[in-house]
Design an enzyme around this catalytic site. Structure first.
Site, PDB file in Angstrom:
ATOM      1  N   TYR A   1       2.993 -21.786  -9.912  1.00 57.70           N
ATOM      2  CA  TYR A   1       3.489 -21.543 -11.085  1.00 57.70           C
ATOM      3  C   TYR A   1       3.923 -22.030 -11.309  1.00 57.70           C
ATOM      4  CZ  TYR A   1       2.858 -16.597  -9.080  1.00 57.70           C
ATOM      5  OH  TYR A   1       2.867 -15.773  -8.677  1.00 57.70           O
TER       6      TYR A   1
ATOM      7  N   HIS B   1      -1.590 -16.759  -0.379  1.00 53.88           N
ATOM      8  CA  HIS B   1      -1.869 -16.972  -1.631  1.00 53.88           C
ATOM      9  C   HIS B   1      -3.362 -16.453  -2.166  1.00 53.88           C
ATOM     10  CE1 HIS B   1      -0.161 -18.172  -6.367  1.00 53.88           C
ATOM     11  NE2 HIS B   1      -0.858 -16.353  -5.835  1.00 53.88           N
TER      12      HIS B   1
END
Length: 335
Positions: free
Chosen positions: A60, A147
């Site tokens: 992010y 992830h």
């Protein structure tokens, strides 16, 4: 009527969470750059609204989300919140970077001076954790998620999960799991590893209950906690009535889907409830689901999101939706 606001177990290590957590991708300038006075208000607003769990990732904003989250959390007692981040994408200097170049092609409005590299090896996990701790500026991470290992399933099984088990056994982290937007591979991880938390995005919502057929029963059987993300299915469930330009799974929502949400809204109106309330509270009714993770890019949006779980909607509303055939959803668990 279901009680929503009592703390729920999160994994097997004694962590607890409330019904709503804050997913802080927006702090990494998701879609647009946030002014300083905007992002600095977000963590205090979440805290004031009772949110005590925060989720981020190196992905992010090329680390910016972790950096800003760490700044925001430093004034609060470390034992008072649950922090999760992710492994699987290492950040390294981008040799092709030129001043002014942006990472917006990956949806983040930040300079592309770093680049991501998938790495699900043991060494990659250990380096990722070390780097994340530096960016966060905090003393520990509670939960680590593998992830998006969609194209790297075996690498994750051979490298990442054993490394996370090692970190948990050493007390470096409390819990570990995986975060994905599919349920099939998450189910295999639940069955083949000793993870104790998974994060599933978009696969257990008012419009898509694919995880109900595989992940949720497997998680319940193994004592694995589920965090559900993307409950608004990228937008169509985020407003009281679907807009003409509403999106579903990041594409244009079909007329049939908009009509279905209109029918849900009509029934909700009769009980003084809204579609966003239902979107948040529907997953929380399942015993395997511990929390909902909601993103937000302003203090006002955070306060609104937290309020969606303040008052449980009546069981009669769920009954009426079920009788109308509005709680069945297309599966999204294939991989």
């Amino acid at each position: 009527m279901t009680t929503l606001n009592e703390p729920r177990p999160y994994g097997r290590a004694g962590l607890t969470v409330g019904p709503v957590g804050y997913g802080v991708a927006a702090l990494g300038n998701l879609y647009r750059a946030l002014p300083d006075d905007t992002w600095r208000e977000c963590i205090p607003a979440a805290w004031a609204a009772g949110i005590r769990s925060f989720d981020t990732a190196p992905h992010y904003g090329l680390g910016l989300s972790e950096e800003r989250l760490g700044v925001g959390l430093r004034e609060y007692p470390r034992d008072a919140f649950v922090l999760s981040t992710k492994v699987g994408r290492l950040l390294e200097p981008n040799p092709d970077y030129r001043p002014g170049q942006s990472d917006i092609e990956n949806l983040f409005d930040v300079p592309s001076s770093r680049r991501r590299r998938f790495d699900f090896s043991r060494d990659g996990v250990l380096r990722s954790v070390e780097d994340s701790l530096i960016r966060l500026g905090l003393d520990r991470i509670d939960v680590l998620f593998v992830h998006d290992p969609d194209e790297h399933e075996q690498d994750a099984l051979d490298g990442a999960f054993p490394a996370l088990e090692e970190l948990r056994s050493q007390g470096v982290i409390r819990s570990y799991g995986a975060g994905m937007n599919q349920s099939a591979m998450l189910t295999r991880f639940v069955e083949r590893t000793d993870l104790d938390i998974v994060m599933c995005a978009g696969r257990y919502t008012l419009l898509d209950q694919g995880a109900e057929g595989d992940l949720l029963p497997a998680a319940e059987a193994r004592g694995v906690s589920v965090a559900v993300a993307a409950v608004f299915n990228s937008g169509i469930l985020a407003t009281e009535r679907p807009r003409m330009e509403a999106t579903f799974e990041y594409g244009e929502a079909s007329a049939a889907l908009r009509e279905r949400v209109e029918r849900i809204a009509d029934i909700a109106d009769g009980y003084g409830a809204t579609v966003p309330q239902l979107a948040v509270q529907f997953p929380l009714r399942h015993p395997a689901v511990a929390t909902i993770v909601l993103g937000a890019d302003s203090a006002a949006q955070i306060r609104r999101n937290a309020s969606l779980a303040d008052e449980a909607v009546p069981d009669e509303l769920w009954d009426e939706l079920g009788e109308a055939g509005l709680l069945g959803g297309a599966g999204g668990g294939e991989s």
